[in-house]
Design an enzyme around this catalytic site. Structure first.
Site, PDB file in Angstrom:
ATOM      1  N   TRP A 148       0.318 -10.270  29.728  1.00  0.00           N
ATOM      2  CA  TRP A 148       1.632 -10.095  29.112  1.00  0.00           C
ATOM      3  C   TRP A 148       2.506 -11.338  29.165  1.00  0.00           C
ATOM      4  O   TRP A 148       3.607 -11.327  28.650  1.00  0.00           O
ATOM      5  CB  TRP A 148       2.369  -8.947  29.833  1.00  0.00           C
ATOM      6  CG  TRP A 148       2.210  -9.010  31.330  1.00  0.00           C
ATOM      7  CD1 TRP A 148       1.320  -8.285  32.076  1.00  0.00           C
ATOM      8  CD2 TRP A 148       2.894  -9.871  32.243  1.00  0.00           C
ATOM      9  NE1 TRP A 148       1.413  -8.644  33.400  1.00  0.00           N
ATOM     10  CE2 TRP A 148       2.379  -9.622  33.542  1.00  0.00           C
ATOM     11  CE3 TRP A 148       3.897 -10.846  32.115  1.00  0.00           C
ATOM     12  CZ2 TRP A 148       2.819 -10.294  34.686  1.00  0.00           C
ATOM     13  CZ3 TRP A 148       4.329 -11.518  33.253  1.00  0.00           C
ATOM     14  CH2 TRP A 148       3.790 -11.242  34.513  1.00  0.00           C
ATOM     15  N   LYS A 172      -8.561  -5.671  24.407  1.00  0.00           N
ATOM     16  CA  LYS A 172      -7.599  -4.833  25.139  1.00  0.00           C
ATOM     17  C   LYS A 172      -6.430  -5.734  25.490  1.00  0.00           C
ATOM     18  O   LYS A 172      -6.505  -6.580  26.380  1.00  0.00           O
ATOM     19  CB  LYS A 172      -8.174  -4.215  26.408  1.00  0.00           C
ATOM     20  CG  LYS A 172      -7.237  -3.099  26.891  1.00  0.00           C
ATOM     21  CD  LYS A 172      -7.116  -2.939  28.384  1.00  0.00           C
ATOM     22  CE  LYS A 172      -6.350  -3.961  29.124  1.00  0.00           C
ATOM     23  NZ  LYS A 172      -4.861  -3.915  28.982  1.00  0.00           N
ATOM     24  N   ALA A 173      -5.361  -5.555  24.735  1.00  0.00           N
ATOM     25  CA  ALA A 173      -4.189  -6.399  24.971  1.00  0.00           C
ATOM     26  C   ALA A 173      -3.298  -5.714  26.004  1.00  0.00           C
ATOM     27  O   ALA A 173      -3.476  -4.534  26.317  1.00  0.00           O
ATOM     28  CB  ALA A 173      -3.445  -6.607  23.661  1.00  0.00           C
ATOM     29  N   GLU A 175      -0.516  -3.726  27.770  1.00  0.00           N
ATOM     30  CA  GLU A 175       0.315  -2.585  27.373  1.00  0.00           C
ATOM     31  C   GLU A 175       1.790  -2.955  27.418  1.00  0.00           C
ATOM     32  O   GLU A 175       2.616  -2.365  26.719  1.00  0.00           O
ATOM     33  CB  GLU A 175       0.060  -1.392  28.312  1.00  0.00           C
ATOM     34  CG  GLU A 175      -1.316  -0.760  28.180  1.00  0.00           C
ATOM     35  CD  GLU A 175      -2.437  -1.639  28.694  1.00  0.00           C
ATOM     36  OE1 GLU A 175      -2.196  -2.481  29.586  1.00  0.00           O
ATOM     37  OE2 GLU A 175      -3.567  -1.503  28.194  1.00  0.00           O
ATOM     38  N   GLU A 247     -10.083 -16.953  33.018  1.00  0.00           N
ATOM     39  CA  GLU A 247      -8.910 -17.829  33.182  1.00  0.00           C
ATOM     40  C   GLU A 247      -8.000 -17.126  34.172  1.00  0.00           C
ATOM     41  O   GLU A 247      -7.288 -16.199  33.804  1.00  0.00           O
ATOM     42  CB  GLU A 247      -8.202 -17.999  31.838  1.00  0.00           C
ATOM     43  CG  GLU A 247      -9.002 -18.738  30.803  1.00  0.00           C
ATOM     44  CD  GLU A 247      -8.911 -20.241  30.961  1.00  0.00           C
ATOM     45  OE1 GLU A 247      -7.969 -20.712  31.639  1.00  0.00           O
ATOM     46  OE2 GLU A 247      -9.780 -20.941  30.436  1.00  0.00           O
ATOM     47  N   LEU A 248      -8.007 -17.566  35.424  1.00  0.00           N
ATOM     48  CA  LEU A 248      -7.345 -16.787  36.471  1.00  0.00           C
ATOM     49  C   LEU A 248      -6.078 -17.492  36.966  1.00  0.00           C
ATOM     50  O   LEU A 248      -5.461 -18.239  36.242  1.00  0.00           O
ATOM     51  CB  LEU A 248      -8.356 -16.490  37.576  1.00  0.00           C
ATOM     52  CG  LEU A 248      -9.665 -15.857  37.044  1.00  0.00           C
ATOM     53  CD1 LEU A 248     -10.664 -15.615  38.150  1.00  0.00           C
ATOM     54  CD2 LEU A 248      -9.406 -14.581  36.257  1.00  0.00           C
ATOM     55  N   CYS A 281       0.434 -19.331  34.413  1.00  0.00           N
ATOM     56  CA  CYS A 281      -0.601 -19.661  35.398  1.00  0.00           C
ATOM     57  C   CYS A 281      -0.593 -21.150  35.709  1.00  0.00           C
ATOM     58  O   CYS A 281      -1.019 -21.555  36.786  1.00  0.00           O
ATOM     59  CB  CYS A 281      -1.967 -19.217  34.909  1.00  0.00           C
ATOM     60  SG  CYS A 281      -2.350 -19.778  33.265  1.00  0.00           S
ATOM     61  N   GLU A 378      -0.282 -17.039  44.596  1.00  0.00           N
ATOM     62  CA  GLU A 378       0.346 -17.518  43.351  1.00  0.00           C
ATOM     63  C   GLU A 378       1.723 -16.865  43.183  1.00  0.00           C
ATOM     64  O   GLU A 378       1.822 -15.643  43.099  1.00  0.00           O
ATOM     65  CB  GLU A 378      -0.552 -17.113  42.181  1.00  0.00           C
ATOM     66  CG  GLU A 378      -0.027 -17.537  40.849  1.00  0.00           C
ATOM     67  CD  GLU A 378      -0.928 -17.083  39.707  1.00  0.00           C
ATOM     68  OE1 GLU A 378      -0.932 -17.763  38.685  1.00  0.00           O
ATOM     69  OE2 GLU A 378      -1.607 -16.053  39.841  1.00  0.00           O
TER      70      GLU A 378
HETATM   71  P1  NAD Z   1      -2.689  -7.588  37.404  1.00  0.00           P
HETATM   72  O1  NAD Z   1      -3.710  -8.403  38.044  1.00  0.00           O
HETATM   73  O2  NAD Z   1      -2.643  -6.123  37.730  1.00  0.00           O
HETATM   74  O3  NAD Z   1      -2.818  -7.655  35.820  1.00  0.00           O
HETATM   75  C1  NAD Z   1      -2.947  -8.868  35.109  1.00  0.00           C
HETATM   76  C2  NAD Z   1      -3.473  -8.506  33.721  1.00  0.00           C
HETATM   77  O4  NAD Z   1      -4.765  -7.946  33.838  1.00  0.00           O
HETATM   78  C3  NAD Z   1      -2.652  -7.437  33.009  1.00  0.00           C
HETATM   79  O5  NAD Z   1      -2.567  -7.758  31.645  1.00  0.00           O
HETATM   80  C4  NAD Z   1      -3.401  -6.137  33.227  1.00  0.00           C
HETATM   81  O6  NAD Z   1      -3.235  -5.237  32.165  1.00  0.00           O
HETATM   82  C5  NAD Z   1      -4.821  -6.631  33.285  1.00  0.00           C
HETATM   83  N1  NAD Z   1      -5.633  -5.818  34.159  1.00  0.00           N
HETATM   84  C6  NAD Z   1      -5.318  -5.333  35.381  1.00  0.00           C
HETATM   85  N2  NAD Z   1      -6.332  -4.638  35.897  1.00  0.00           N
HETATM   86  C7  NAD Z   1      -7.325  -4.671  34.984  1.00  0.00           C
HETATM   87  C8  NAD Z   1      -8.647  -4.145  34.937  1.00  0.00           C
HETATM   88  N3  NAD Z   1      -9.182  -3.472  35.959  1.00  0.00           N
HETATM   89  N4  NAD Z   1      -9.372  -4.376  33.829  1.00  0.00           N
HETATM   90  C9  NAD Z   1      -8.872  -5.095  32.809  1.00  0.00           C
HETATM   91  N5  NAD Z   1      -7.649  -5.627  32.793  1.00  0.00           N
HETATM   92  C10 NAD Z   1      -6.885  -5.424  33.875  1.00  0.00           C
HETATM   93  O7  NAD Z   1      -1.310  -8.202  37.721  1.00  0.00           O
HETATM   94  P2  NAD Z   1       0.107  -8.078  37.065  1.00  0.00           P
HETATM   95  O8  NAD Z   1       1.037  -7.515  38.084  1.00  0.00           O
HETATM   96  O9  NAD Z   1       0.101  -7.503  35.696  1.00  0.00           O
HETATM   97  O10 NAD Z   1       0.365  -9.626  36.917  1.00  0.00           O
HETATM   98  C11 NAD Z   1       0.650 -10.403  38.030  1.00  0.00           C
HETATM   99  C12 NAD Z   1      -0.496 -11.250  38.469  1.00  0.00           C
HETATM  100  O11 NAD Z   1      -1.427 -11.437  37.435  1.00  0.00           O
HETATM  101  C13 NAD Z   1       0.043 -12.619  38.810  1.00  0.00           C
HETATM  102  O12 NAD Z   1       0.183 -12.731  40.191  1.00  0.00           O
HETATM  103  C14 NAD Z   1      -0.950 -13.559  38.251  1.00  0.00           C
HETATM  104  O13 NAD Z   1      -1.844 -13.922  39.278  1.00  0.00           O
HETATM  105  C15 NAD Z   1      -1.768 -12.792  37.294  1.00  0.00           C
HETATM  106  N6  NAD Z   1      -1.631 -13.181  35.901  1.00  0.00           N
HETATM  107  C16 NAD Z   1      -2.194 -14.331  35.510  1.00  0.00           C
HETATM  108  C17 NAD Z   1      -2.084 -14.730  34.205  1.00  0.00           C
HETATM  109  C18 NAD Z   1      -2.669 -16.019  33.733  1.00  0.00           C
HETATM  110  O14 NAD Z   1      -2.198 -16.541  32.737  1.00  0.00           O
HETATM  111  N7  NAD Z   1      -3.708 -16.521  34.383  1.00  0.00           N
HETATM  112  C19 NAD Z   1      -1.408 -13.923  33.298  1.00  0.00           C
HETATM  113  C20 NAD Z   1      -0.847 -12.728  33.727  1.00  0.00           C
HETATM  114  C21 NAD Z   1      -0.982 -12.350  35.044  1.00  0.00           C
END
Ligand code: NAD
Length: 477
Positions: A148, A172-173, A175, A247-248, A281, A378
């Site tokens: 997001w 899967k974008a 939500e 891409e983490l 990130c 992070e």
């Molecule tokens: P999160 O790890 O729960 O989710 C990150 C993304 O992954 C979201 O879009 C979510 O819908 C998706 N996701 C979560 N669980 C999933 C699963 N089991 N299968 C498929 N998709 C899944 O964390 P969050 O609270 O939404 O975001 C915060 C953390 O996510 C941050 O601390 C950061 O590390 C990371 N993040 C990184 C990037 C990046 O550009 N690398 C982008 C967004 C979030």
């Protein structure tokens, strides 16, 4: 709910609700109110998406690459015409300012255009002399998961290269930010993308990823998100040996050397760090400053952070909007408290703003002990730590002292320091005397726990191809 916007799934060329009737609320981060709903896919919807993608695979992969490219270029043009409206939707869902949202859309347009323009060239056979050649072949159906924070550009960085290479995609974008995916998929449809080549789903992320990766139809996984989720997905992908592009997270250092020009470094860090409320990130999060410059840097950086105008994302005067969701505010609170409990000082910000919305101000922490969580986890938000260093070796050691390795930055004009830092910093990308992120034409990917694989440029397209080696005697034509 009656006036709320609603977003649907796109399966086999048709917009529709989830077959189970479930939907997920979308929250405006500036008000904390539900203002839209997004359809949630059931298992049978996911099966239909898989079957649809598989049906479209042969025709799409064998379609001449220049025709695939033309569709992407047309989609870029269509998306450009939707930009003003689309940026407003993105800003309302994500919390970034409208100017930031428009800038992000422009990069998404550029990414589709780049993929389209290079589709033919990157699908062409590669000669290896008179008797051998490589034929790039599309790998097959892709499961793509996008977050997001930069939803437009991150969708583009997955869809454009996969489609250019000849692979159908089930996307899967996020939500939290559905409108972006809908605008992009609609632009592709209007540009002539055949039914089934892109299917768009939303819903329960863990259930969707498990369902899609359990299917042998899916041959490639591409994900942007946290390291923890990336590892879970890589485990799921191991059952069917799906190729992974991950891409983490990141925790990027900036090294300010003794000769750095602070009139350039401070505004560059401030602008890049606080864009999208620091939820990037590759945003810098740890600043290491040569001791003779430390006090001067800290005073300028603190002043710059305090000056940033925080406000509603649709106010043209706003420089930084709210964070995207309550989870990020909780994380800022937790990391700041942990650091101060261990003795860190707050130089700017440090507490949630007392107003509705997920507002956390630019925060600068100093005297942060090495075991504080903010130096290892992070932050993914507008928190910076600042610390002095005495030698380049020490700066490199500190810069590398996290499990992440996505981006790193430094400011110096000295040739030996440049050489040492470029060689020593463990990062997928290093920027010198300015801060730069991803671009359409260059590979970008992390090392260490920041993931593997590349997005962007030629390498981004190759991620969705197998390189079929053809050995033969005589002319291969
Ligand atoms: P999160 O790890 O729960 O989710 C990150 C993304 O992954 C979201 O879009 C979510 O819908 C998706 N996701 C979560 N669980 C999933 C699963 N089991 N299968 C498929 N998709 C899944 O964390 P969050 O609270 O939404 O975001 C915060 C953390 O996510 C941050 O601390 C950061 O590390 C990371 N993040 C990184 C990037 C990046 O550009 N690398 C982008 C967004 C979030």
């Amino acid at each position: 709910m009656s006036n709320a916007r609603s977003y649907q799934l796109f399966i086999d060329g048709r917009w529709r609700a989830g077959s189970g009737g479930a939907s997920v609320p979308v929250i405006n981060p500036a008000t904390e109110e539900v203002f839209a709903w997004v359809a949630a896919a059931s298992s049978s919807d996911l099966d239909e998406a898989l079957a649809s993608a598989e049906r479209s695979r042969r025709a799409w992969s064998s379609r001449p690459a220049n025709e695939r490219g033309d569709i992407l270029v047309r989609a870029a043009q269509i998306l450009a015409t939707k930009m003003a409206n689309a940026a407003k939707h993105l800003s309302a869902e994500q919390g970034k300012t409208i100017a930031e949202a428009a800038g992000e859309y422009a990069r998404a347009v550029e990414t589709f255009d780049w993929g389209g323009t290079h589709a033919e060239e990157l699908s062409a056979p590669i000669s290896m002399g008179p008797n051998r050649m490589i034929v790039p072949a599309p790998l097959g159906v892709v499961a793509a998961f996008t977050p997001w924070n930069y939803p437009a550009v991150l969708i583009a960085r997955k869809l454009a290269p996969a489609l250019a290479a000849g692979c159908p995609v089930i996307l899967k974008a996020a939500e939290e930010t559905p409108s972006v995916a809908v605008h992009i998929v609609e632009a592709l449809r209007e540009a002539g993308l055949p039914d089934g080549v892109v299917n768009l789903v939303f819903g329960a992320p863990a259930q969707i990823s498990q369902h899609l990766l359990n299917s042998p139809i899916v041959t490639v996984l591409t994900f942007t998100g946290s390291t923890a989720v990336g590892k879970q997905l890589a485990k799921l992908a191991s059952n069917n040996l799906q190729r992974c592009i991950l891409e983490l997270g990141g925790h990027s250092p900036v090294v300010i050397c003794q000769d750095a020009d602070l009139t350039k470094a401070v505004p560059a860090i401030s602008e890049y760090k606080f864009e999208c409320a620091g939820q990037s990130c590759n945003a810098p999060s740890r600043i290491l400053v040569a001791r003779p410059l430390y006090e001067e840097f800290l005073s300028r950086m603190t002043e710059a952070a305090r000056k940033i105008k925080i406000g509603a994302p649709d106010d043209p005067g706003t420089e930084m909007g709210p964070m995207a969701n309550a989870r990020r505010i909780e994380a800022m609170q937790r990391l700041t408290e942990d650091a101060t409990d261990r003795g860190a000082r707050i130089e700017a910000g440090g507490a949630r703003l007392d107003r509705p919305g997920f507002y956390w101000p630019p925060t600068i922490l100093t005297a942060v002990p090495k075991d504080a969580k903010v130096l290892h986890e992070e932050p993914f938000g507008p928190i910076l730590t600042v610390a002095p260093f005495d030698t380049i070796e020490e700066a490199i050691e500190e810069a590398n002292a996290t499990e992440y390795g996505l981006a790193a930055y430094f400011f110096t004009s000295a040739a030996d320091a440049k050489r040492d830092l470029i060689g020593g910093l463990a990062a997928g990308a290093v920027s010198v005397n300015y801060l730069k992120g991803v671009s359409a034409d260059a590979p970008y990917g992390g090392v260490k726990q920041s993931g593997y694989g590349y997005e962007g440029g030629e390498h981004g397209v190759r991620s969705f191809q197998s390189l079929k080696l053809i050995n033969g005697h005589g002319s291969l034509g």
